[in-house]
Design an enzyme around this catalytic site. Sequence first.
Site, PDB file in Angstrom:
ATOM      1  N   ASP A  26       0.781  -1.296  -0.048  1.00 23.60           N
ATOM      2  CA  ASP A  26       0.096  -0.148   0.008  1.00 23.60           C
ATOM      3  C   ASP A  26       0.885   1.148   0.069  1.00 23.60           C
ATOM      4  O   ASP A  26       1.283   1.507   1.058  1.00 23.60           O
ATOM      5  CB  ASP A  26      -0.697  -0.130   1.299  1.00 23.60           C
ATOM      6  N   ASN A  28      -0.088   4.567  -1.187  1.00 24.12           N
ATOM      7  CA  ASN A  28      -0.726   5.622  -0.348  1.00 24.12           C
ATOM      8  C   ASN A  28      -1.311   5.659   0.830  1.00 24.12           C
ATOM      9  O   ASN A  28      -2.103   6.413   1.148  1.00 24.12           O
ATOM     10  CB  ASN A  28      -1.678   6.254  -1.546  1.00 24.12           C
ATOM     11  N   ASP A  30      -3.904   4.114   2.164  1.00 19.16           N
ATOM     12  CA  ASP A  30      -5.378   3.651   2.298  1.00 19.16           C
ATOM     13  C   ASP A  30      -5.806   2.438   2.935  1.00 19.16           C
ATOM     14  O   ASP A  30      -7.008   2.150   2.850  1.00 19.16           O
ATOM     15  CB  ASP A  30      -6.075   4.529   1.079  1.00 19.16           C
ATOM     16  N   ASP A  34      -1.634  -1.018  -3.903  1.00 15.61           N
ATOM     17  CA  ASP A  34      -1.746  -0.342  -5.307  1.00 15.61           C
ATOM     18  C   ASP A  34      -0.635  -0.429  -6.206  1.00 15.61           C
ATOM     19  O   ASP A  34       0.251  -1.286  -5.634  1.00 15.61           O
ATOM     20  CB  ASP A  34      -1.931   1.043  -4.886  1.00 15.61           C
ATOM     21  N   ASP A 103      -4.997 -10.213 -15.194  1.00 12.91           N
ATOM     22  CA  ASP A 103      -5.980 -11.067 -15.055  1.00 12.91           C
ATOM     23  C   ASP A 103      -7.162 -10.541 -16.192  1.00 12.91           C
ATOM     24  O   ASP A 103      -7.075  -9.212 -16.416  1.00 12.91           O
ATOM     25  CB  ASP A 103      -6.749 -10.873 -13.802  1.00 12.91           C
ATOM     26  N   ASP A 205      -9.915 -15.592 -16.296  1.00  8.28           N
ATOM     27  CA  ASP A 205     -10.661 -15.934 -15.402  1.00  8.28           C
ATOM     28  C   ASP A 205     -11.731 -16.994 -15.891  1.00  8.28           C
ATOM     29  O   ASP A 205     -12.382 -16.605 -16.927  1.00  8.28           O
ATOM     30  CB  ASP A 205     -11.281 -14.725 -14.973  1.00  8.28           C
ATOM     31  N   GLU A 274      -7.963 -20.244 -16.275  1.00 12.48           N
ATOM     32  CA  GLU A 274      -8.049 -20.871 -15.215  1.00 12.48           C
ATOM     33  C   GLU A 274      -9.325 -21.961 -15.424  1.00 12.48           C
ATOM     34  O   GLU A 274     -10.295 -21.491 -15.830  1.00 12.48           O
ATOM     35  CB  GLU A 274      -8.996 -19.646 -14.168  1.00 12.48           C
ATOM     36  N   HIS A 336      -5.349 -16.878  -4.657  1.00 12.04           N
ATOM     37  CA  HIS A 336      -6.203 -16.079  -3.813  1.00 12.04           C
ATOM     38  C   HIS A 336      -7.614 -16.657  -3.582  1.00 12.04           C
ATOM     39  O   HIS A 336      -8.258 -16.092  -2.975  1.00 12.04           O
ATOM     40  CB  HIS A 336      -6.415 -14.862  -4.740  1.00 12.04           C
ATOM     41  N   ASP A 337      -7.785 -17.967  -4.273  1.00  6.34           N
ATOM     42  CA  ASP A 337      -9.252 -18.769  -3.928  1.00  6.34           C
ATOM     43  C   ASP A 337      -8.766 -19.857  -3.038  1.00  6.34           C
ATOM     44  O   ASP A 337     -10.012 -20.567  -2.890  1.00  6.34           O
ATOM     45  CB  ASP A 337      -9.619 -19.177  -5.309  1.00  6.34           C
TER      46      ASP A 337
HETATM   47  C1  NOJ Z   1     -12.141 -17.143 -10.555  1.00  8.77           C
HETATM   48  C2  NOJ Z   1     -11.470 -16.094  -9.511  1.00  8.77           C
HETATM   49  O1  NOJ Z   1     -10.206 -16.748  -9.410  1.00  8.77           O
HETATM   50  C3  NOJ Z   1     -12.297 -15.845  -8.443  1.00  8.77           C
HETATM   51  O2  NOJ Z   1     -11.568 -15.108  -7.526  1.00  8.77           O
HETATM   52  C4  NOJ Z   1     -13.430 -15.021  -8.914  1.00  8.77           C
HETATM   53  O3  NOJ Z   1     -14.109 -14.719  -7.525  1.00  8.77           O
HETATM   54  C5  NOJ Z   1     -14.158 -16.087  -9.724  1.00  8.77           C
HETATM   55  N1  NOJ Z   1     -13.584 -16.334 -10.898  1.00  8.77           N
HETATM   56  C6  NOJ Z   1     -15.484 -14.969 -10.549  1.00  8.77           C
HETATM   57  O4  NOJ Z   1     -14.733 -14.155 -11.261  1.00  8.77           O
END
Ligand code: NOJ
Length: 545
Positions: A26, A28, A30, A34, A103, A205, A274, A336-337
């Site tokens: 980060d 700035n 907040d 970024d 992405d 995605d 993905e 991140h999932d």
């Molecule tokens: C897959 C992404 O990795 C995930 O983070 C997102 O919520 C879903 N696609 C919907 O775009």
Amino acid sequence: MQPNSNETLWWQRGVIYQIYPRSFKDNNNDGIGDLKGVITKLDYLSELGIDTLWLSPIYPSPMADFGYDVSDYCDINPMFGTLADFDTLIKEAHQRGLYVIIDFVPNHSSDQHPWFVESRSSRNNPKRNWYFWEDPKEDGSLPNNWLSVFGGPAWEWDETTQQYYLHSFLKEQPDLNWRNPEVKQAMFDAIQFWLERDVDGFRIDVAHYIMKDPHLSDNPPNLEKTIGFKPMGEYDSQLHVNDIGHRDIHVVMREFRALLDRYSTSRPRFSVGEIHIFDWAKWATYYGEKLDELHMPFNFGFIGAAWNPQAFQKVIEGVEGALPQGAWPNYVLGNHDEHRIASRIGPESARTAMMLLLTLRGTPTIYYGDEIGMHDVDIPPELEQDPWGKNVQGIGVGRDPERTPMQWDTTPNAGFSAPGVQTWLPVADDYTEINVASQRNDPNSTLTFSRRLLALRRATPALHAGKYSTVQQANGQCLVYLREYQGEQWLVALNFSSEAQDLHLPINQGGQIVLSTRLDREESVNPNSLHLRGNEGCIIKLADN
Ligand code: NOJ
């Protein structure tokens, strides 16, 4: 094909590092990361020894799904910076020999995207057919039985125009109708916009979602109740044969690839999709029959695999066996999932897993923070952000724990934001121990291990481009394999258990341990009688035959 080192391309040789921009740095103050923050960390990434940055979405977005709900495909969210910052990032990354992929989210836009605002304004609007609008069935029920990944039906009623629209994810993420040539053109124009800005490629995605059955037929029930890559409750009660992955997807993928190829004169522009498919033969179709679709569909096999050598060997051999001639494999441990690898299997085994990831044939992707051993952070309910976790309770699908701020140093907020700033998700409690600054000069740290491993992989053609073969051995706790390149042989032996193991490998030459996950061993060994400590992995250079 087993290409030799000179033949591999940048995206094959290199290691991808995923940055979740909200959580990286980060600049700035907040509380949200970024682009300027990322720029300040390029030297770190370069020293770490990765090759390619993948930035999760940085587009304008109301952030209903933290950027995967895009309201403008050709701009930067002011929260992350400006197009000028983006251009600087690309330039500065390229100057350091780093590649940048972004992405791209083609299956759905935000409901705030001007296209959808127009589309929902009236049944006669020229953009009506850019999305999926359907009447209820005669009995008043939903148009079909499709479900949203994030819980509930995939159809949302629109009062104004008295029809349903389709959303495979949140209702704030309406699905785009790729069978409409205008949609396809608009999306390809957006891709071209970023190619012109010199990005090196895209992570696509849910790439397999964009083509659905044109008749919108019901999905059949999933009688097996098999679970894909993670428990999804109700969503898994169906076989997703009509709502995603219609065979016409391959036509679109070929057109997308042709567009990338047109921009590939100075270097190949790259795509990784993905694709949550675990039937490897089906998964492999996304490379294209003539390798003219995605450069790689992401392989998520390790994420759902139990931490034992049999399960991992099955994924590796399944993938290697299914690859079309000349196609290039890839592996990931997290993103991140997914819950962080250190939380899934424990910190010691996470090093062994990193050794595995970086010594297999194929492109590895590292999730930010895994190089220092970051783990999931428990998020109290009042601080929960992820809509999936809020919608579908009780089965652990919330993704906040793996998205917390990167831990840079020992100052309050771990150097992610200035002290005193409220960060968008809390920083891990043990950040004073697990952080870059503390680990940088510690010879035994996970960061030192990751850097040495990355350097070794980069310097060793056998490890980034060599042939792979499993070494069969009776011990059920270890995975052992050979990587070979132009007569040079490297052995990787990984102990998946916390108990010490003695291996008797059918290998007739001696060797030298070059790297152990414990960083304390560089001795000569005889693979006929190899001792591994609990959770230890070793990379061994074999003597010439
Ligand atoms: C897959 C992404 O990795 C995930 O983070 C997102 O919520 C879903 N696609 C919907 O775009």
